[in-house]
Design a protein around this motif. Structure first.
Motif, PDB file in Angstrom:
ATOM      1  N   ASP A   1       0.806  -1.213   0.000  1.00 43.67           N
ATOM      2  CA  ASP A   1       0.000   0.000   0.000  1.00 43.67           C
ATOM      3  C   ASP A   1       0.840   1.263   0.000  1.00 43.67           C
ATOM      4  N   GLU A   2       2.128   1.162   0.399  1.00 45.18           N
ATOM      5  CA  GLU A   2       2.988   2.348   0.370  1.00 45.18           C
ATOM      6  C   GLU A   2       3.257   2.802  -1.055  1.00 45.18           C
ATOM      7  N   THR A   3       3.156   1.918  -2.008  1.00 44.25           N
ATOM      8  CA  THR A   3       3.406   2.286  -3.399  1.00 44.25           C
ATOM      9  C   THR A   3       2.156   2.134  -4.263  1.00 44.25           C
ATOM     10  N   SER A   4       1.009   1.844  -3.648  1.00 38.52           N
ATOM     11  CA  SER A   4      -0.235   1.661  -4.391  1.00 38.52           C
ATOM     12  C   SER A   4      -0.748   2.978  -4.949  1.00 38.52           C
ATOM     13  N   THR A   5      -1.511   2.857  -5.998  1.00 36.35           N
ATOM     14  CA  THR A   5      -2.168   4.016  -6.583  1.00 36.35           C
ATOM     15  C   THR A   5      -3.644   3.697  -6.776  1.00 36.35           C
ATOM     16  N   ILE A   6      -4.417   4.749  -6.868  1.00 37.22           N
ATOM     17  CA  ILE A   6      -5.836   4.641  -7.185  1.00 37.22           C
ATOM     18  C   ILE A   6      -6.065   5.517  -8.392  1.00 37.22           C
ATOM     19  N   ASP A   7      -6.703   4.978  -9.407  1.00 29.57           N
ATOM     20  CA  ASP A   7      -7.050   5.759 -10.589  1.00 29.57           C
ATOM     21  C   ASP A   7      -8.548   6.011 -10.579  1.00 29.57           C
TER      22      ASP A   7
ATOM     23  N   GLY B   1      -8.549  11.617 -11.308  1.00 26.77           N
ATOM     24  CA  GLY B   1      -7.182  11.281 -11.683  1.00 26.77           C
ATOM     25  C   GLY B   1      -6.553  10.249 -10.762  1.00 26.77           C
ATOM     26  N   THR B   2      -5.231  10.266 -10.725  1.00 25.92           N
ATOM     27  CA  THR B   2      -4.466   9.267  -9.989  1.00 25.92           C
ATOM     28  C   THR B   2      -4.069   9.780  -8.611  1.00 25.92           C
ATOM     29  N   PHE B   3      -4.217   8.918  -7.626  1.00 24.44           N
ATOM     30  CA  PHE B   3      -3.794   9.196  -6.249  1.00 24.44           C
ATOM     31  C   PHE B   3      -2.711   8.206  -5.876  1.00 24.44           C
ATOM     32  N   THR B   4      -1.673   8.710  -5.214  1.00 27.10           N
ATOM     33  CA  THR B   4      -0.594   7.856  -4.722  1.00 27.10           C
ATOM     34  C   THR B   4      -0.384   8.129  -3.241  1.00 27.10           C
ATOM     35  N   ARG B   5       0.214   7.184  -2.574  1.00 28.37           N
ATOM     36  CA  ARG B   5       0.512   7.350  -1.149  1.00 28.37           C
ATOM     37  C   ARG B   5       1.496   8.506  -0.995  1.00 28.37           C
ATOM     38  N   ALA B   6       1.182   9.440  -0.108  1.00 21.68           N
ATOM     39  CA  ALA B   6       2.009  10.634   0.084  1.00 21.68           C
ATOM     40  C   ALA B   6       3.322  10.270   0.759  1.00 21.68           C
ATOM     41  N   ARG B   7       4.400  10.843   0.233  1.00 21.53           N
ATOM     42  CA  ARG B   7       5.740  10.613   0.783  1.00 21.53           C
ATOM     43  C   ARG B   7       6.513  11.910   0.797  1.00 21.53           C
ATOM     44  N   SER B   8       7.410  12.036   1.765  1.00 23.56           N
ATOM     45  CA  SER B   8       8.309  13.190   1.856  1.00 23.56           C
ATOM     46  C   SER B   8       9.715  12.681   2.077  1.00 23.56           C
ATOM     47  N   GLU B   9      10.674  13.344   1.448  1.00 26.07           N
ATOM     48  CA  GLU B   9      12.076  12.989   1.662  1.00 26.07           C
ATOM     49  C   GLU B   9      12.741  14.094   2.472  1.00 26.07           C
TER      50      GLU B   9
ATOM     51  N   ASP C   1       0.075   9.176   6.144  1.00 27.53           N
ATOM     52  CA  ASP C   1      -1.186   8.449   6.293  1.00 27.53           C
ATOM     53  C   ASP C   1      -2.282   9.019   5.396  1.00 27.53           C
ATOM     54  N   TRP C   2      -1.927   9.365   4.179  1.00 26.09           N
ATOM     55  CA  TRP C   2      -2.908   9.827   3.212  1.00 26.09           C
ATOM     56  C   TRP C   2      -2.388   9.609   1.795  1.00 26.09           C
ATOM     57  N   PHE C   3      -3.317   9.676   0.857  1.00 25.46           N
ATOM     58  CA  PHE C   3      -3.015   9.589  -0.567  1.00 25.46           C
ATOM     59  C   PHE C   3      -3.217  10.979  -1.157  1.00 25.46           C
ATOM     60  N   VAL C   4      -2.435  11.313  -2.178  1.00 27.42           N
ATOM     61  CA  VAL C   4      -2.525  12.629  -2.801  1.00 27.42           C
ATOM     62  C   VAL C   4      -2.662  12.518  -4.313  1.00 27.42           C
TER      63      VAL C   4
ATOM     64  N   MET D   1      -6.420  15.359  -1.282  1.00 31.27           N
ATOM     65  CA  MET D   1      -5.883  14.469  -0.259  1.00 31.27           C
ATOM     66  C   MET D   1      -6.998  13.561   0.250  1.00 31.27           C
ATOM     67  N   LEU D   2      -6.663  12.283   0.401  1.00 32.65           N
ATOM     68  CA  LEU D   2      -7.587  11.296   0.938  1.00 32.65           C
ATOM     69  C   LEU D   2      -6.960  10.675   2.173  1.00 32.65           C
ATOM     70  N   GLU D   3      -7.638  10.769   3.308  1.00 35.77           N
ATOM     71  CA  GLU D   3      -7.095  10.252   4.558  1.00 35.77           C
ATOM     72  C   GLU D   3      -7.196   8.729   4.591  1.00 35.77           C
ATOM     73  N   GLY D   4      -6.064   8.081   4.824  1.00 40.65           N
ATOM     74  CA  GLY D   4      -6.035   6.631   4.941  1.00 40.65           C
ATOM     75  C   GLY D   4      -4.698   6.075   4.502  1.00 40.65           C
ATOM     76  N   THR D   5      -4.447   4.839   4.916  1.00 40.17           N
ATOM     77  CA  THR D   5      -3.154   4.224   4.613  1.00 40.17           C
ATOM     78  C   THR D   5      -3.241   3.115   3.583  1.00 40.17           C
ATOM     79  N   THR D   6      -4.455   2.712   3.220  1.00 39.48           N
ATOM     80  CA  THR D   6      -4.617   1.651   2.214  1.00 39.48           C
ATOM     81  C   THR D   6      -5.614   2.104   1.156  1.00 39.48           C
ATOM     82  N   THR D   7      -5.531   1.498   0.012  1.00 38.26           N
ATOM     83  CA  THR D   7      -6.479   1.825  -1.049  1.00 38.26           C
ATOM     84  C   THR D   7      -7.904   1.481  -0.622  1.00 38.26           C
ATOM     85  N   ASP D   8      -8.078   0.423   0.165  1.00 40.22           N
ATOM     86  CA  ASP D   8      -9.412   0.059   0.656  1.00 40.22           C
ATOM     87  C   ASP D   8      -9.981   1.126   1.588  1.00 40.22           C
ATOM     88  N   GLU D   9      -9.114   1.801   2.359  1.00 38.98           N
ATOM     89  CA  GLU D   9      -9.572   2.860   3.260  1.00 38.98           C
ATOM     90  C   GLU D   9      -9.962   4.126   2.515  1.00 38.98           C
ATOM     91  N   VAL D  10      -9.238   4.465   1.468  1.00 44.44           N
ATOM     92  CA  VAL D  10      -9.486   5.743   0.801  1.00 44.44           C
ATOM     93  C   VAL D  10     -10.504   5.665  -0.330  1.00 44.44           C
TER      94      VAL D  10
END
Length: 151
Positions: free
Chosen positions: A3-9, A14-22, A32-35, A48-57
């Motif tokens: 789920d850390e690299t999952s996407t939702i189309d 459009g496309t949402f991916t798990r948010a990450r910061s370096e 803990d959200w998708f963007v 932004m969609l709150e959740g950590t899995t594609t099933d949650e968001v």
């Protein structure tokens, strides 16, 4: 795929991916959200969609779609709420109109409880100090639950 690299189309948003910061040291934080982003009338909005899995968001997408479709109405609700919240008396019509032209939605956040947060920016820089922005929290019925200032 984790789920850390999952996407939702989504066909509309459009496309949402798990948010990450370096971080500067190279550490990567997974949030803990998708963007995603969407262009509305020439403006890019962060979604932004709150959740950590594609099933949650995934269940949050209809609420977010509805908010984006009614963006003009939602924007006026938000800007009126900001002025009303920070006024010491009932705001005058020109104050509400000024805010409607000066404050724009930059990001929309959909939470698991059905609330939506509209993050605004001060386009003219006269209403909020640099680095601060108002956020309007809407309940499931689009009523204003809270107005905050974030940094």
């Amino acid at each position: 795929m984790s789920d850390e690299t999952s996407t939702i189309d989504d066909p509309e948003l459009g496309t949402f991916t798990r948010a990450r910061s370096e971080l500067t040291d190279g550490t990567v934080l997974t949030h803990d959200w998708f963007v995603g982003t969407i262009s509305v009338e020439g403006t890019e909005l962060e979604l932004m969609l709150e959740g950590t899995t594609t099933d949650e968001v995934a269940p949050l997408l209809p609420r977010l779609r509805d908010t984006v479709k009614r963006l003009h109405v939602m924007r006026r609700i938000a800007t009126d709420a900001v002025v009303t919240n920070f006024s010491t008396s009932a705001p005058e019509a020109h104050e509400l109109d000024d805010a409607a032209s000066d404050l724009t939605i930059e990001a929309i956040e959909a939470a698991a409880d059905g609330t939506v947060v509209l993050h605004l920016i001060d386009g003219c820089g006269e209403h909020f100090p640099e680095g601060y922005w108002p956020a309007v929290h809407l309940g499931v019925d689009d009523s204003v639950v809270q107005v905050t200032v974030e940094s």
